[in-house]
Scaffold this motif. Structure first.
Motif, PDB file in Angstrom:
ATOM      1  N   ALA A   6      29.217   5.950  16.592  1.00 53.69           N
ATOM      2  CA  ALA A   6      28.458   6.279  17.801  1.00 53.69           C
ATOM      3  C   ALA A   6      29.364   6.955  18.822  1.00 53.69           C
ATOM      4  CB  ALA A   6      27.836   5.021  18.381  1.00 53.69           C
ATOM      5  N   LYS A   7      30.586   6.459  18.969  1.00 57.15           N
ATOM      6  CA  LYS A   7      31.537   7.056  19.909  1.00 57.15           C
ATOM      7  C   LYS A   7      31.905   8.476  19.473  1.00 57.15           C
ATOM      8  CE  LYS A   7      35.591   5.961  22.605  1.00 57.15           C
ATOM      9  NZ  LYS A   7      35.119   6.845  23.623  1.00 57.15           N
ATOM     10  N   GLU A   8      32.114   8.685  18.175  1.00 60.13           N
ATOM     11  CA  GLU A   8      32.414  10.033  17.664  1.00 60.13           C
ATOM     12  C   GLU A   8      31.281  10.999  17.994  1.00 60.13           C
ATOM     13  OE1 GLU A   8      33.038   9.583  13.473  1.00 60.13           O
ATOM     14  OE2 GLU A   8      34.918   8.502  13.732  1.00 60.13           O
ATOM     15  N   ILE A   9      30.057  10.558  17.800  1.00 57.23           N
ATOM     16  CA  ILE A   9      28.894  11.411  18.089  1.00 57.23           C
ATOM     17  C   ILE A   9      28.805  11.705  19.577  1.00 57.23           C
ATOM     18  CG2 ILE A   9      26.364  11.477  18.109  1.00 57.23           C
ATOM     19  CD1 ILE A   9      26.494   9.910  15.422  1.00 57.23           C
ATOM     20  N   ALA A  10      29.001  10.679  20.409  1.00 62.05           N
ATOM     21  CA  ALA A  10      28.924  10.873  21.860  1.00 62.05           C
ATOM     22  C   ALA A  10      30.001  11.837  22.354  1.00 62.05           C
ATOM     23  CB  ALA A  10      29.046   9.529  22.570  1.00 62.05           C
ATOM     24  N   ASP A  11      31.184  11.781  21.759  1.00 61.40           N
ATOM     25  CA  ASP A  11      32.306  12.628  22.179  1.00 61.40           C
ATOM     26  C   ASP A  11      32.272  14.033  21.580  1.00 61.40           C
ATOM     27  OD1 ASP A  11      33.257  10.501  23.662  1.00 61.40           O
ATOM     28  OD2 ASP A  11      34.747   9.898  22.170  1.00 61.40           O
ATOM     29  N   SER A  12      31.443  14.249  20.574  1.00 59.14           N
ATOM     30  CA  SER A  12      31.396  15.534  19.880  1.00 59.14           C
ATOM     31  C   SER A  12      30.614  16.578  20.675  1.00 59.14           C
ATOM     32  CB  SER A  12      30.728  15.355  18.512  1.00 59.14           C
ATOM     33  OG  SER A  12      30.559  16.614  17.882  1.00 59.14           O
ATOM     34  N   PRO A  13      31.099  17.818  20.705  1.00 57.64           N
ATOM     35  CA  PRO A  13      30.341  18.887  21.354  1.00 57.64           C
ATOM     36  C   PRO A  13      29.163  19.369  20.494  1.00 57.64           C
ATOM     37  CG  PRO A  13      32.351  19.761  20.414  1.00 57.64           C
ATOM     38  CD  PRO A  13      32.396  18.264  20.208  1.00 57.64           C
ATOM     39  N   ILE A  14      29.135  18.932  19.243  1.00 53.60           N
ATOM     40  CA  ILE A  14      28.073  19.350  18.324  1.00 53.60           C
ATOM     41  C   ILE A  14      26.986  18.284  18.298  1.00 53.60           C
ATOM     42  CG2 ILE A  14      27.518  19.926  15.926  1.00 53.60           C
ATOM     43  CD1 ILE A  14      30.505  20.768  15.671  1.00 53.60           C
ATOM     44  N   MET A  15      25.756  18.717  18.520  1.00 54.78           N
ATOM     45  CA  MET A  15      24.613  17.801  18.545  1.00 54.78           C
ATOM     46  C   MET A  15      24.346  17.256  17.141  1.00 54.78           C
ATOM     47  SD  MET A  15      22.353  16.811  20.752  1.00 54.78           S
ATOM     48  CE  MET A  15      20.715  16.209  20.914  1.00 54.78           C
ATOM     49  N   LYS A  16      24.250  15.954  17.014  1.00 57.71           N
ATOM     50  CA  LYS A  16      23.928  15.302  15.739  1.00 57.71           C
ATOM     51  C   LYS A  16      22.495  14.794  15.798  1.00 57.71           C
ATOM     52  CE  LYS A  16      28.157  15.577  14.214  1.00 57.71           C
ATOM     53  NZ  LYS A  16      28.534  16.545  13.251  1.00 57.71           N
ATOM     54  N   HIS A  17      21.881  14.617  14.636  1.00 57.97           N
ATOM     55  CA  HIS A  17      20.508  14.128  14.573  1.00 57.97           C
ATOM     56  C   HIS A  17      20.536  12.599  14.524  1.00 57.97           C
ATOM     57  CE1 HIS A  17      16.233  14.314  13.933  1.00 57.97           C
ATOM     58  NE2 HIS A  17      16.347  13.536  12.876  1.00 57.97           N
ATOM     59  N   VAL A  18      20.270  11.993  15.682  1.00 58.07           N
ATOM     60  CA  VAL A  18      20.251  10.541  15.814  1.00 58.07           C
ATOM     61  C   VAL A  18      18.903  10.146  16.392  1.00 58.07           C
ATOM     62  CG1 VAL A  18      21.362   8.542  16.899  1.00 58.07           C
ATOM     63  CG2 VAL A  18      22.741  10.499  16.220  1.00 58.07           C
ATOM     64  N   THR A  19      18.344   9.027  15.892  1.00 57.02           N
ATOM     65  CA  THR A  19      17.061   8.564  16.403  1.00 57.02           C
ATOM     66  C   THR A  19      17.146   7.120  16.889  1.00 57.02           C
ATOM     67  OG1 THR A  19      16.326   7.863  14.208  1.00 57.02           O
ATOM     68  CG2 THR A  19      15.697  10.077  14.921  1.00 57.02           C
ATOM     69  N   TYR A  20      16.235   6.808  17.802  1.00 60.22           N
ATOM     70  CA  TYR A  20      16.012   5.452  18.287  1.00 60.22           C
ATOM     71  C   TYR A  20      14.510   5.229  18.206  1.00 60.22           C
ATOM     72  CZ  TYR A  20      15.394   1.598  21.563  1.00 60.22           C
ATOM     73  OH  TYR A  20      15.029   0.402  22.140  1.00 60.22           O
ATOM     74  N   GLN A  21      14.093   4.237  17.446  1.00 57.15           N
ATOM     75  CA  GLN A  21      12.669   3.956  17.211  1.00 57.15           C
ATOM     76  C   GLN A  21      11.937   5.203  16.724  1.00 57.15           C
ATOM     77  OE1 GLN A  21      11.351   2.248  20.945  1.00 57.15           O
ATOM     78  NE2 GLN A  21      12.075   0.222  20.328  1.00 57.15           N
ATOM     79  N   GLY A  22      12.614   5.970  15.871  1.00 56.10           N
ATOM     80  CA  GLY A  22      12.007   7.145  15.268  1.00 56.10           C
ATOM     81  C   GLY A  22      12.007   8.391  16.126  1.00 56.10           C
ATOM     82  N   MET A  23      12.494   8.294  17.357  1.00 61.11           N
ATOM     83  CA  MET A  23      12.498   9.439  18.275  1.00 61.11           C
ATOM     84  C   MET A  23      13.911  10.010  18.395  1.00 61.11           C
ATOM     85  SD  MET A  23       9.352   9.673  19.130  1.00 61.11           S
ATOM     86  CE  MET A  23       9.490  10.911  20.377  1.00 61.11           C
ATOM     87  N   PRO A  24      14.057  11.341  18.384  1.00 61.38           N
ATOM     88  CA  PRO A  24      15.379  11.958  18.537  1.00 61.38           C
ATOM     89  C   PRO A  24      15.963  11.630  19.910  1.00 61.38           C
ATOM     90  CG  PRO A  24      13.724  13.609  17.934  1.00 61.38           C
ATOM     91  CD  PRO A  24      13.003  12.333  18.211  1.00 61.38           C
ATOM     92  N   ILE A  25      17.250  11.261  19.918  1.00 63.83           N
ATOM     93  CA  ILE A  25      17.895  10.889  21.176  1.00 63.83           C
ATOM     94  C   ILE A  25      19.258  11.564  21.313  1.00 63.83           C
ATOM     95  CG2 ILE A  25      16.729   8.671  21.389  1.00 63.83           C
ATOM     96  CD1 ILE A  25      20.339   8.555  20.456  1.00 63.83           C
ATOM     97  N   TYR A  26      19.774  11.502  22.532  1.00 65.01           N
ATOM     98  CA  TYR A  26      21.116  11.976  22.849  1.00 65.01           C
ATOM     99  C   TYR A  26      21.917  10.768  23.326  1.00 65.01           C
ATOM    100  CZ  TYR A  26      24.906  14.483  25.152  1.00 65.01           C
ATOM    101  OH  TYR A  26      26.133  14.935  25.525  1.00 65.01           O
ATOM    102  N   ILE A  27      23.111  10.569  22.786  1.00 58.39           N
ATOM    103  CA  ILE A  27      23.975   9.468  23.202  1.00 58.39           C
ATOM    104  C   ILE A  27      24.872   9.960  24.332  1.00 58.39           C
ATOM    105  CG2 ILE A  27      25.774   7.834  22.535  1.00 58.39           C
ATOM    106  CD1 ILE A  27      24.781   8.107  19.622  1.00 58.39           C
ATOM    107  N   GLN A  28      24.730   9.345  25.514  1.00 58.41           N
ATOM    108  CA  GLN A  28      25.554   9.722  26.654  1.00 58.41           C
ATOM    109  C   GLN A  28      26.873   8.976  26.685  1.00 58.41           C
ATOM    110  OE1 GLN A  28      22.289   8.861  29.517  1.00 58.41           O
ATOM    111  NE2 GLN A  28      22.978  10.789  30.379  1.00 58.41           N
TER     112      GLN A  28
END
Length: 59
Positions: A6-28
């Motif tokens: 999760a930290k790698e995704i949050a720190d990455s400049p490249i958007m990854k496909h992550v969902t929460y309850q089936g909805m696409p989200i952005y990790i801040q």
């Protein structure tokens, strides 16, 4: 999702496909101590929330 990934995704400049309850989200931010993430849904960026890392799924 594990906290390191999760930290790698949050720190990455490249958007990854992550969902929460089936909805696409952005990790801040990842709180490693509490194993939570500050997120928002891509279709509702004004609605931020803190959720357990266990509820996030990478596709």
């Amino acid at each position: 999702m594990n906290k390191q990934r999760a930290k790698e995704i949050a720190d990455s400049p490249i958007m990854k496909h992550v969902t929460y309850q089936g909805m696409p989200i952005y990790i801040q931010h990842v709180d490693e101590e509490n194993e939570t993430a500050r997120i928002y849904r891509l279709d509702e960026p004004e609605h931020e929330q803190t959720v357990s890392l266990n509820n996030l799924e990478e596709h």
